[in-house]
Design an enzyme around this catalytic site. Structure first.
Site, mmCIF file in Angstrom:
data_model
loop_
_atom_site.group_PDB
_atom_site.id
_atom_site.type_symbol
_atom_site.label_atom_id
_atom_site.label_comp_id
_atom_site.label_asym_id
_atom_site.label_seq_id
_atom_site.Cartn_x
_atom_site.Cartn_y
_atom_site.Cartn_z
ATOM 1 N N SER A 158 0.830 -1.207 0.000
ATOM 2 C CA SER A 158 0.000 0.000 0.000
ATOM 3 C C SER A 158 0.871 1.266 0.000
ATOM 4 O O SER A 158 1.608 1.507 -0.950
ATOM 5 C CB SER A 158 -0.970 -0.040 1.184
ATOM 6 O OG SER A 158 -1.917 0.997 1.083
ATOM 7 N N ASP A 182 -0.397 -4.110 -4.003
ATOM 8 C CA ASP A 182 -1.531 -3.194 -4.099
ATOM 9 C C ASP A 182 -1.159 -1.782 -3.653
ATOM 10 O O ASP A 182 -1.606 -1.285 -2.601
ATOM 11 C CB ASP A 182 -2.732 -3.693 -3.288
ATOM 12 C CG ASP A 182 -4.048 -3.201 -3.897
ATOM 13 O OD1 ASP A 182 -4.130 -3.141 -5.135
ATOM 14 O OD2 ASP A 182 -4.987 -2.888 -3.146
ATOM 15 N N HIS A 252 -7.948 -5.146 -0.484
ATOM 16 C CA HIS A 252 -6.641 -4.495 -0.391
ATOM 17 C C HIS A 252 -5.637 -5.415 0.299
ATOM 18 O O HIS A 252 -4.500 -5.588 -0.169
ATOM 19 C CB HIS A 252 -6.818 -3.191 0.392
ATOM 20 C CG HIS A 252 -5.693 -2.226 0.268
ATOM 21 N ND1 HIS A 252 -5.075 -1.918 -0.929
ATOM 22 C CD2 HIS A 252 -5.053 -1.471 1.207
ATOM 23 C CE1 HIS A 252 -4.135 -1.017 -0.727
ATOM 24 N NE2 HIS A 252 -4.096 -0.739 0.564
#
Length: 450
Positions: A158, A182, A252
């Site tokens: 992330s 991601d 996610h």
């Protein structure tokens, strides 16, 4: 007489307690810290095969302070993302064990929880640049003391993916590899490459996308970009907001679970321009990769590095199961019919092995079947059946109120896309709508073209 065995046991317990106290752990905060806000503080926790379960806090200035930090070995950095509740990531221990099992290296968990734990997401985003500057100084110090930048691998999750990119940019793309799981989308979508991760940040950049319609980044960012299940809704994740917090973060977070799974269960990924074309079976050729075949997602994609660098940017897709093991087995299915009229419908195939079976339903869109025209389908099975003994096929149209149709199949061919082996066939099958037909497949014969 003094019970010496009790004393020995007491001393052993004391030693274990002391060892536990010597271990440094990831910062554990709570919602109150996130509510009040925290100041950035970078803690570097070192793990090696010598101290695989006991983290040691590294000095930012004295790299010789810890005897296990060997700069002649490769170094992997694990960088987490936004932590709105302040709790440690649940996956850190698993990814640490995975990496050390694969290779003898220095593994550094970058604990920037002070800075990531903040209900103000914009503040956490701002801290990514400061965290990257801190890591850049540390890596430059490593280089002056003999470390090779080419042997550095950064795995960023992330926001951590963009931190990795900023570090790589600061070092002019000289670090060996960045793996981005991601990468965060909010506040990075639409920005220029200098304000986010991009393929110039390392010698090789591989990216996984699992939540492009919410928390993740939609567009390709690396030398190779993997889109699991199209990059949006992941199987097994909640579909409604009534599932609570998991509804927002499951897709996610799936990126980390897929990466962990890739070590023991690699998913072949197919280069394609869109998920629709992938699902329609229009992207099953891996000729551009030569004898290496299509790349696999995860830790081992580095084996395709030279080919991928030559291709520059490659966008790939793969599908997964809803639970571990996530990897699926792919087959190409070719159906040749001799009905006079066109038929539209869906095919379900079940493979039977010895005491096991796997099923695939090809229903993302209605397939078109025409006389003497081969219809190409793409089937994803939840597991591999080593030796297929029987096959069950069901044809359906989804039309509840219309007459039931029949599909007169001249040839059905199953081609395994994971292993090099002769395709399996069955000839002259009558498929009645919604009725299972089971048969023993045979190795395909060559038929003349129709």
């Amino acid at each position: 007489m003094f019970p010496w065995h009790y004393l020995a046991l007491l001393l052993l317990i004391t030693v274990h307690i002391c060892k536990a106290q010597d271990c440094d752990t990831f910062t554990d905060l709570d919602v109150s810290h996130a509510f009040l806000g925290t100041n950035l503080d970078i803690r570097l926790l070192l793990y090696t095969r010598e101290n695989g379960s006991c983290g040691k806090l590294l000095s930012h200035t004295n790299l010789t302070a810890h005897p296990h930090f060997n700069l002649s070995r490769p170094t992997t950095f694990i960088i987490h993302g936004y932590r709105p509740t302040g709790s440690p990531p649940m996956w850190v221990e698993n990814i640490r064990e995975m990496v050390l099992e694969r290779e003898d290296l220095n593994l550094i968990v970058v604990d920037w929880n002070y800075g990531a734990a903040n209900l103000n997401y914009f503040k956490a985003v701002a801290n990514t640049h400061l965290a990257a500057d801190n890591l850049t100084v540390f890596i430059k110090l490593m280089e002056t003391q003999g470390a090779s930048l080419s042997s550095i691998h950064m795995i960023g999750v992330s926001l951590g993916a963009h931190i990795s990119g900023f570090v790589g940019a600061n070092l002019v793309g000289s670090i060996g590899r960045i793996t981005a799981l991601d990468p965060a989308g909010p506040q990075f979508t639409g920005t220029t490459p200098k304000d986010r991760l991009d393929s110039s940040d390392a010698q090789f950049v591989d990216v996984l996308h699992t939540d492009i319609d919410a928390l993740g980044f939609r567009e390709p960012l690396g030398h190779i970009d993997f889109y699991a299940n199209g990059g949006t809704d992941q199987p097994g994740c909640p579909k409604t907001i009534f599932s609570g917090g998991s509804y927002f973060k499951c897709d996610h977070q799936r990126s980390v679970l897929l990466y962990l799974d890739s070590v023991t269960c690699a998913s072949k990924a197919f280069p394609c321009s869109s998920y629709k074309d992938f699902m329609d079976g229009n992207c099953l050729s891996c000729e551009k990769f030569g004898e290496a075949g299509c790349p696999v997602f995860g830790h081992d994609v580095i084996r395709w590095k030279d080919i991928l660098l030559r291709l520059r940017h490659t966008k790939t897709f793969f599908n997964t199961n809803a639970v571990h093991p996530f990897c699926m087995t792919n087959y190409r299915v070719d159906v040749l019919i001799w009905n006079e009229e066109e038929r539209y419908g869906y095919i379900t195939i079940k493979l039977h092995g010895i005491n096991e079976e796997a099923e695939a339903t090809i229903d993302h869109s209605a397939a078109k079947f025409q006389k003497f025209t081969e219809t190409k389908l793409f089937a994803h099975f939840e597991k591999d059946i080593g030796s297929v003994k029987k096959v069950t096929v069901t044809f359906s149209t989804g039309n509840v109120f219309k007459p039931k149709y029949k599909l007169r199949v001249l040839r059905l061919r199953l081609t395994h896309l994971e292993r090099v082996e002769r395709p399996l066939c069955r000839y002259d099958i009558l498929l009645k709508e919604n009725k299972e037909v089971t048969f023993r497949p045979i190795v395909c014969e060559e038929l003349s073209n129709f």
